[in-house]
Design a protein around this motif. Structure first.
Motif, short mmCIF file in Angstrom:
data_model
loop_
_atom_site.label_atom_id
_atom_site.label_comp_id
_atom_site.label_asym_id
_atom_site.label_seq_id
_atom_site.Cartn_x
_atom_site.Cartn_y
_atom_site.Cartn_z
N UNK A 1 18.69 17.29 -5.88
CA UNK A 1 18.05 18.59 -6.15
C UNK A 1 17.31 19.16 -4.96
N UNK A 2 17.10 18.35 -3.92
CA UNK A 2 16.29 18.79 -2.79
C UNK A 2 14.80 18.66 -3.04
N UNK A 3 14.45 18.04 -4.17
CA UNK A 3 13.05 17.86 -4.56
C UNK A 3 12.65 16.40 -4.32
N UNK A 4 11.47 16.21 -3.75
CA UNK A 4 10.97 14.87 -3.50
C UNK A 4 9.91 14.51 -4.54
N UNK A 5 9.78 13.22 -4.82
CA UNK A 5 8.72 12.72 -5.69
C UNK A 5 7.68 12.07 -4.78
N UNK A 6 6.43 12.54 -4.89
CA UNK A 6 5.36 12.15 -3.98
C UNK A 6 4.25 11.38 -4.69
N UNK A 7 3.62 10.46 -3.98
CA UNK A 7 2.45 9.76 -4.49
C UNK A 7 1.28 10.72 -4.55
N UNK A 8 0.52 10.68 -5.64
CA UNK A 8 -0.63 11.58 -5.78
C UNK A 8 -1.92 10.98 -5.26
N UNK A 9 -1.92 9.71 -4.92
CA UNK A 9 -3.14 9.10 -4.40
C UNK A 9 -2.82 7.95 -3.46
N UNK A 10 -3.80 7.59 -2.66
CA UNK A 10 -3.68 6.45 -1.75
C UNK A 10 -4.07 5.19 -2.51
N UNK A 11 -3.31 4.13 -2.35
CA UNK A 11 -3.60 2.86 -3.02
C UNK A 11 -3.40 1.74 -2.00
N UNK A 12 -4.41 0.90 -1.87
CA UNK A 12 -4.30 -0.26 -0.99
C UNK A 12 -3.72 -1.46 -1.72
N UNK A 13 -3.40 -2.48 -0.94
CA UNK A 13 -2.86 -3.72 -1.51
C UNK A 13 -3.99 -4.48 -2.20
N UNK A 14 -3.69 -5.03 -3.34
CA UNK A 14 -4.66 -5.83 -4.10
C UNK A 14 -4.77 -7.22 -3.50
N UNK A 15 -5.94 -7.81 -3.57
CA UNK A 15 -6.14 -9.14 -3.03
C UNK A 15 -5.94 -10.24 -4.05
N UNK A 16 -5.49 -9.89 -5.25
CA UNK A 16 -5.30 -10.93 -6.29
C UNK A 16 -4.09 -11.73 -6.09
N UNK B 1 0.81 -1.21 0.00
CA UNK B 1 0.00 0.00 0.00
C UNK B 1 0.85 1.27 0.00
N UNK B 2 0.27 2.34 -0.55
CA UNK B 2 0.91 3.65 -0.65
C UNK B 2 -0.07 4.69 -0.12
N UNK B 3 0.42 5.65 0.63
CA UNK B 3 -0.41 6.74 1.13
C UNK B 3 -0.23 7.97 0.25
N UNK B 4 -1.29 8.76 0.10
CA UNK B 4 -1.20 10.00 -0.66
C UNK B 4 -0.19 10.92 0.01
N UNK B 5 0.72 11.50 -0.79
CA UNK B 5 1.75 12.39 -0.26
C UNK B 5 2.99 11.67 0.24
N UNK B 6 2.98 10.34 0.21
CA UNK B 6 4.16 9.57 0.65
C UNK B 6 5.34 9.87 -0.27
N UNK B 7 6.51 10.07 0.34
CA UNK B 7 7.72 10.33 -0.43
C UNK B 7 8.20 9.01 -1.03
N UNK B 8 8.25 8.97 -2.36
CA UNK B 8 8.69 7.77 -3.07
C UNK B 8 10.16 7.86 -3.44
N UNK B 9 10.62 9.05 -3.78
CA UNK B 9 12.05 9.32 -4.02
C UNK B 9 12.36 10.62 -3.30
N UNK B 10 13.26 10.57 -2.34
CA UNK B 10 13.67 11.78 -1.62
C UNK B 10 14.90 12.40 -2.26
#
Length: 133
Positions: free
Chosen positions: A118-133, A104-113
């Motif tokens: 550059x001092x710029x972070x890459x952030x998740x734009x949405x919350x995503x839960x784990x798939x049950x497949x 799972x990923x939370x909205x705003x979570x830092x994916x690349x710090x």
């Protein structure tokens, strides 16, 4: 006596860009130079301003999609925390495209710090839960 003066000017032969100021999403046709820009294809005056700003600014907020593992979809939308300088934007986008994250990923979570130092972070734009497949 003659002097040769070199002036560096960005010359645009022709550029198509999608305007993202409003939901219409006009395809703007931009030509000219950095100092004299001609814009067509816009349905409102904001499109002209958008094209001029896009050409003249040295940095912009980047958006993209990275690979999402164990989630309900294959790609996760991401955004930069601050404007990214144009000279590194292609390399940053390449790193984003190759990035693999696990749900799972939370909205705003830092994916690349501090991407590329550059001092710029890459952030998740949405919350995503784990798939049950």
């Amino acid at each position: 006596m003659y002097a040769i003066i070199s002036v560096e000017v960005l010359i645009l032969n022709y550029l198509n860009v999608k305007c993202n100021i409003c939901p219409v999403g006009c395809i703007l046709e931009v030509d000219g130079s950095e100092t004299d820009i001609n814009v067509t294809g816009n349905r409102c005056g904001r499109g002209i301003d958008y094209a001029r700003k896009l050409i003249s600014e040295d940095s912009k907020i980047l958006t993209g999609r990275c690979i999402l593992l164990n989630g309900p979809m294959g790609r996760l939308p991401v955004v930069s925390s601050r404007p990214v300088p144009k000279d590194i934007s292609d390399a940053v986008l390449e790193q984003i495209r190759n990035l693999r994250v696990d749900a799972p990923i939370e909205k705003g979570q830092i994916l690349i710090g501090n991407i590329m130092g550059s001092g710029i972070d890459i952030l998740a734009q949405r919350r995503v839960g784990r798939s049950s497949r």
